[in-house]
Design a protein around this motif. Structure first.
Motif, PDB file in Angstrom:
ATOM      1  N   MET A   1       0.845  -1.196   0.000  1.00 30.96           N
ATOM      2  CA  MET A   1       0.000   0.000   0.000  1.00 30.96           C
ATOM      3  C   MET A   1       0.880   1.246   0.000  1.00 30.96           C
ATOM      4  SD  MET A   1      -3.109   1.358   0.219  1.00 30.96           S
ATOM      5  CE  MET A   1      -4.226   0.121   0.888  1.00 30.96           C
ATOM      6  N   GLU A   2       0.636   2.139  -0.968  1.00 30.57           N
ATOM      7  CA  GLU A   2       1.409   3.364  -1.045  1.00 30.57           C
ATOM      8  C   GLU A   2       0.896   4.374  -0.024  1.00 30.57           C
ATOM      9  OE1 GLU A   2       2.648   3.757  -5.701  1.00 30.57           O
ATOM     10  OE2 GLU A   2       0.517   3.950  -5.218  1.00 30.57           O
ATOM     11  N   THR A   3       1.803   5.187   0.488  1.00 27.41           N
ATOM     12  CA  THR A   3       1.408   6.251   1.406  1.00 27.41           C
ATOM     13  C   THR A   3       0.810   7.405   0.611  1.00 27.41           C
ATOM     14  OG1 THR A   3       3.522   7.411   1.307  1.00 27.41           O
ATOM     15  CG2 THR A   3       3.317   5.620   2.927  1.00 27.41           C
ATOM     16  N   LEU A   4       0.130   8.318   1.303  1.00 24.74           N
ATOM     17  CA  LEU A   4      -0.430   9.495   0.644  1.00 24.74           C
ATOM     18  C   LEU A   4       0.681  10.299  -0.015  1.00 24.74           C
ATOM     19  CD1 LEU A   4      -2.739  11.404  -0.033  1.00 24.74           C
ATOM     20  CD2 LEU A   4      -2.454  12.445   2.226  1.00 24.74           C
ATOM     21  N   ASP A   5       1.808  10.468   0.676  1.00 25.98           N
ATOM     22  CA  ASP A   5       2.930  11.211   0.106  1.00 25.98           C
ATOM     23  C   ASP A   5       3.365  10.590  -1.224  1.00 25.98           C
ATOM     24  OD1 ASP A   5       2.751  12.534   2.495  1.00 25.98           O
ATOM     25  OD2 ASP A   5       4.861  12.320   3.039  1.00 25.98           O
ATOM     26  N   GLN A   6       3.459   9.277  -1.267  1.00 25.24           N
ATOM     27  CA  GLN A   6       3.891   8.588  -2.478  1.00 25.24           C
ATOM     28  C   GLN A   6       2.900   8.781  -3.629  1.00 25.24           C
ATOM     29  OE1 GLN A   6       4.307   4.723  -0.609  1.00 25.24           O
ATOM     30  NE2 GLN A   6       6.548   4.804  -0.761  1.00 25.24           N
ATOM     31  N   VAL A   7       1.610   8.728  -3.305  1.00 27.33           N
ATOM     32  CA  VAL A   7       0.587   8.888  -4.338  1.00 27.33           C
ATOM     33  C   VAL A   7       0.611  10.311  -4.899  1.00 27.33           C
ATOM     34  CG1 VAL A   7      -1.900   8.891  -4.796  1.00 27.33           C
ATOM     35  CG2 VAL A   7      -0.892   7.070  -3.424  1.00 27.33           C
ATOM     36  N   ILE A   8       0.772  11.309  -4.025  1.00 25.32           N
ATOM     37  CA  ILE A   8       0.838  12.704  -4.475  1.00 25.32           C
ATOM     38  C   ILE A   8       2.006  12.898  -5.445  1.00 25.32           C
ATOM     39  CG2 ILE A   8       1.327  15.075  -3.739  1.00 25.32           C
ATOM     40  CD1 ILE A   8      -0.268  14.422  -1.166  1.00 25.32           C
ATOM     41  N   LEU A   9       3.159  12.342  -5.107  1.00 27.35           N
ATOM     42  CA  LEU A   9       4.344  12.504  -5.949  1.00 27.35           C
ATOM     43  C   LEU A   9       4.278  11.640  -7.204  1.00 27.35           C
ATOM     44  CD1 LEU A   9       7.080  12.613  -3.167  1.00 27.35           C
ATOM     45  CD2 LEU A   9       6.180  14.531  -4.495  1.00 27.35           C
ATOM     46  N   LYS A  10       3.547  10.554  -7.143  1.00 22.07           N
ATOM     47  CA  LYS A  10       3.415   9.656  -8.298  1.00 22.07           C
ATOM     48  C   LYS A  10       2.513  10.256  -9.378  1.00 22.07           C
ATOM     49  CE  LYS A  10       1.774   4.982  -9.454  1.00 22.07           C
ATOM     50  NZ  LYS A  10       1.160   3.746  -8.883  1.00 22.07           N
ATOM     51  N   ARG A  11       1.480  10.995  -8.961  1.00 22.61           N
ATOM     52  CA  ARG A  11       0.542  11.568  -9.937  1.00 22.61           C
ATOM     53  C   ARG A  11       1.264  12.543 -10.857  1.00 22.61           C
ATOM     54  NH1 ARG A  11      -1.399  15.428 -12.201  1.00 22.61           N
ATOM     55  NH2 ARG A  11      -0.018  16.790 -11.005  1.00 22.61           N
ATOM     56  N   HIS A  12       1.046  12.396 -12.138  1.00 18.71           N
ATOM     57  CA  HIS A  12       1.622  13.303 -13.123  1.00 18.71           C
ATOM     58  C   HIS A  12       0.734  13.291 -14.363  1.00 18.71           C
ATOM     59  CE1 HIS A  12       3.071   9.422 -14.552  1.00 18.71           C
ATOM     60  NE2 HIS A  12       3.238   9.984 -15.729  1.00 18.71           N
ATOM     61  N   THR A  13       1.003  14.203 -15.265  1.00 20.24           N
ATOM     62  CA  THR A  13       0.210  14.295 -16.490  1.00 20.24           C
ATOM     63  C   THR A  13       0.686  13.270 -17.506  1.00 20.24           C
ATOM     64  OG1 THR A  13      -0.271  16.631 -16.160  1.00 20.24           O
ATOM     65  CG2 THR A  13      -0.424  15.797 -18.408  1.00 20.24           C
ATOM     66  N   THR A  14      -0.248  12.458 -17.993  1.00 19.16           N
ATOM     67  CA  THR A  14       0.043  11.471 -19.030  1.00 19.16           C
ATOM     68  C   THR A  14      -0.402  12.034 -20.367  1.00 19.16           C
ATOM     69  OG1 THR A  14      -0.101   9.562 -17.557  1.00 19.16           O
ATOM     70  CG2 THR A  14      -0.595   9.167 -19.886  1.00 19.16           C
ATOM     71  N   ARG A  15       0.466  11.940 -21.379  1.00 17.40           N
ATOM     72  CA  ARG A  15       0.156  12.531 -22.680  1.00 17.40           C
ATOM     73  C   ARG A  15       0.110  11.520 -23.824  1.00 17.40           C
ATOM     74  NH1 ARG A  15       2.827  16.634 -19.847  1.00 17.40           N
ATOM     75  NH2 ARG A  15       1.634  18.583 -19.785  1.00 17.40           N
ATOM     76  N   VAL A  16       0.242  10.250 -23.510  1.00 13.58           N
ATOM     77  CA  VAL A  16      -0.064   9.177 -24.463  1.00 13.58           C
ATOM     78  C   VAL A  16      -0.609   8.008 -23.657  1.00 13.58           C
ATOM     79  CG1 VAL A  16       0.749   7.588 -26.252  1.00 13.58           C
ATOM     80  CG2 VAL A  16       1.783   9.866 -26.043  1.00 13.58           C
ATOM     81  N   PHE A  17      -1.835   7.587 -23.986  1.00  5.25           N
ATOM     82  CA  PHE A  17      -2.482   6.489 -23.270  1.00  5.25           C
ATOM     83  C   PHE A  17      -2.528   5.228 -24.134  1.00  5.25           C
ATOM     84  CE2 PHE A  17      -4.128  10.235 -21.177  1.00  5.25           C
ATOM     85  CZ  PHE A  17      -4.258   9.862 -19.852  1.00  5.25           C
ATOM     86  N   LEU A  18      -2.535   4.080 -23.483  1.00  6.65           N
ATOM     87  CA  LEU A  18      -2.811   2.817 -24.151  1.00  6.65           C
ATOM     88  C   LEU A  18      -4.312   2.708 -24.399  1.00  6.65           C
ATOM     89  CD1 LEU A  18      -0.586   0.495 -21.916  1.00  6.65           C
ATOM     90  CD2 LEU A  18      -0.013   1.393 -24.196  1.00  6.65           C
ATOM     91  N   SER A  19      -4.703   1.845 -25.290  1.00  6.60           N
ATOM     92  CA  SER A  19      -6.133   1.640 -25.569  1.00  6.60           C
ATOM     93  C   SER A  19      -6.787   0.701 -24.560  1.00  6.60           C
ATOM     94  CB  SER A  19      -6.314   1.076 -26.985  1.00  6.60           C
ATOM     95  OG  SER A  19      -5.626  -0.162 -27.115  1.00  6.60           O
ATOM     96  N   LYS A  20      -6.030   0.187 -23.623  1.00  2.00           N
ATOM     97  CA  LYS A  20      -6.523  -0.741 -22.613  1.00  2.00           C
ATOM     98  C   LYS A  20      -7.736  -0.162 -21.880  1.00  2.00           C
ATOM     99  CE  LYS A  20      -4.939  -3.053 -18.364  1.00  2.00           C
ATOM    100  NZ  LYS A  20      -3.773  -3.234 -17.454  1.00  2.00           N
ATOM    101  N   PRO A  21      -8.848  -0.885 -21.821  1.00  4.23           N
ATOM    102  CA  PRO A  21     -10.056  -0.363 -21.162  1.00  4.23           C
ATOM    103  C   PRO A  21      -9.842  -0.094 -19.678  1.00  4.23           C
ATOM    104  CG  PRO A  21     -10.565  -2.287 -22.512  1.00  4.23           C
ATOM    105  CD  PRO A  21      -9.069  -2.211 -22.423  1.00  4.23           C
ATOM    106  N   VAL A  22     -10.575   0.858 -19.170  1.00  2.04           N
ATOM    107  CA  VAL A  22     -10.538   1.215 -17.750  1.00  2.04           C
ATOM    108  C   VAL A  22     -11.683   0.502 -17.037  1.00  2.04           C
ATOM    109  CG1 VAL A  22     -10.775   3.092 -16.082  1.00  2.04           C
ATOM    110  CG2 VAL A  22      -9.504   3.453 -18.222  1.00  2.04           C
ATOM    111  N   PRO A  23     -11.388  -0.323 -16.026  1.00  2.00           N
ATOM    112  CA  PRO A  23     -12.467  -1.012 -15.300  1.00  2.00           C
ATOM    113  C   PRO A  23     -13.403  -0.022 -14.603  1.00  2.00           C
ATOM    114  CG  PRO A  23     -10.346  -2.038 -14.847  1.00  2.00           C
ATOM    115  CD  PRO A  23     -10.056  -0.755 -15.558  1.00  2.00           C
ATOM    116  N   ARG A  24     -14.685  -0.152 -14.832  1.00  2.00           N
ATOM    117  CA  ARG A  24     -15.665   0.751 -14.231  1.00  2.00           C
ATOM    118  C   ARG A  24     -15.621   0.669 -12.713  1.00  2.00           C
ATOM    119  NH1 ARG A  24     -20.903   2.835 -15.399  1.00  2.00           N
ATOM    120  NH2 ARG A  24     -21.536   3.913 -13.487  1.00  2.00           N
ATOM    121  N   THR A  25     -15.323  -0.504 -12.164  1.00  2.00           N
ATOM    122  CA  THR A  25     -15.301  -0.654 -10.702  1.00  2.00           C
ATOM    123  C   THR A  25     -14.255   0.257 -10.065  1.00  2.00           C
ATOM    124  OG1 THR A  25     -13.815  -2.563 -10.959  1.00  2.00           O
ATOM    125  CG2 THR A  25     -16.167  -3.022 -10.685  1.00  2.00           C
TER     126      THR A  25
END
Length: 217
Positions: A1-25
């Protein structure tokens, strides 16, 4: 489990996505948590319209067609703030995509990718009621940041896109967004294509003392 600090620093802008579907859940879990964001008088002013599949393809085609009629209508910044956009562009186009400043054709093609949501399979349009004001926009911002972090924690990547807000008529026509809703931005959601250099780009931030003042007397 990542800490809140880790998640904040991990988030960044993605500018090319894969076509892999996103699970609705995963999206539903993130939305449930984001709903706990604070808001002015608890009015919870955020309104989200999600689109994927054929409806998203139609939206992208309509946006690209409209943006291609002339210079894209990206919401402008005041003169004193425009250098931030220029500096970001130098990072994204130059360092991330390897496009020379003089290559106007390649830069224009890269700019149009904004209106294709960088290939993300799931997109949200972020809105609030037009009669609300700055405190409520702040509430929407807190909601959106909470949503971004909960998506990041679930290993989903994102890109907040102000650019698409320059075409409210297209968004309303394609998505049936009510006229009383003010369109603030778009949100691309999916899985990053980690093989491309643009997605390893990390944009720096100013020092804290540029934004914060402590008063003691």
């Amino acid at each position: 489990m990542e800490t809140l600090d880790q998640v904040i620093l991990k988030r960044h802008t993605t500018r090319v996505f894969l076509s892999k579907p996103v699970p609705r859940t995963l999206v539903d879990e993130a939305l449930e948590l984001a709903q706990h964001a604070p808001s002015n008088s608890n009015i919870q002013p955020w309104r989200m319209v999600f689109v994927s599949g054929p409806a998203l393809e139609r939206l992208k085609s309509a946006l690209v067609a409209e943006a291609g009629r002339g210079k894209p209508k990206i919401p402008p910044l005041p003169e004193s703030f425009r250098h931030f956009r220029s500096e970001l562009g130098a990072e994204v186009y130059g360092k991330g995509l390897g496009i020379a400043r003089s290559d106007l054709e390649a830069r224009a093609a890269a700019e149009i990718r904004n209106f294709e949501f960088f290939g993300a399979p799931l997109v949200a349009i972020v809105c609030m009621h037009k009669d609300l004001g700055p405190p409520d926009a702040l509430s929407v911002g807190m909601y959106l940041q909470t949503l971004l972090l909960t998506l990041t924690e679930r290993h989903l990547d994102t890109c907040v896109e102000v650019s698409v807000a320059g075409y409210p008529d297209v968004l309303r026509s394609e998505l049936g967004i009510a006229p009383e809703l003010l369109i603030l931005c778009g949100l691309a959601i999916g899985y990053s294509d980690e093989e491309l250099p643009i997605n390893s780009l990390r944009i720096g931030r100013e020092a804290v003392d540029k934004s914060v003042v402590f008063l003691y007397e």
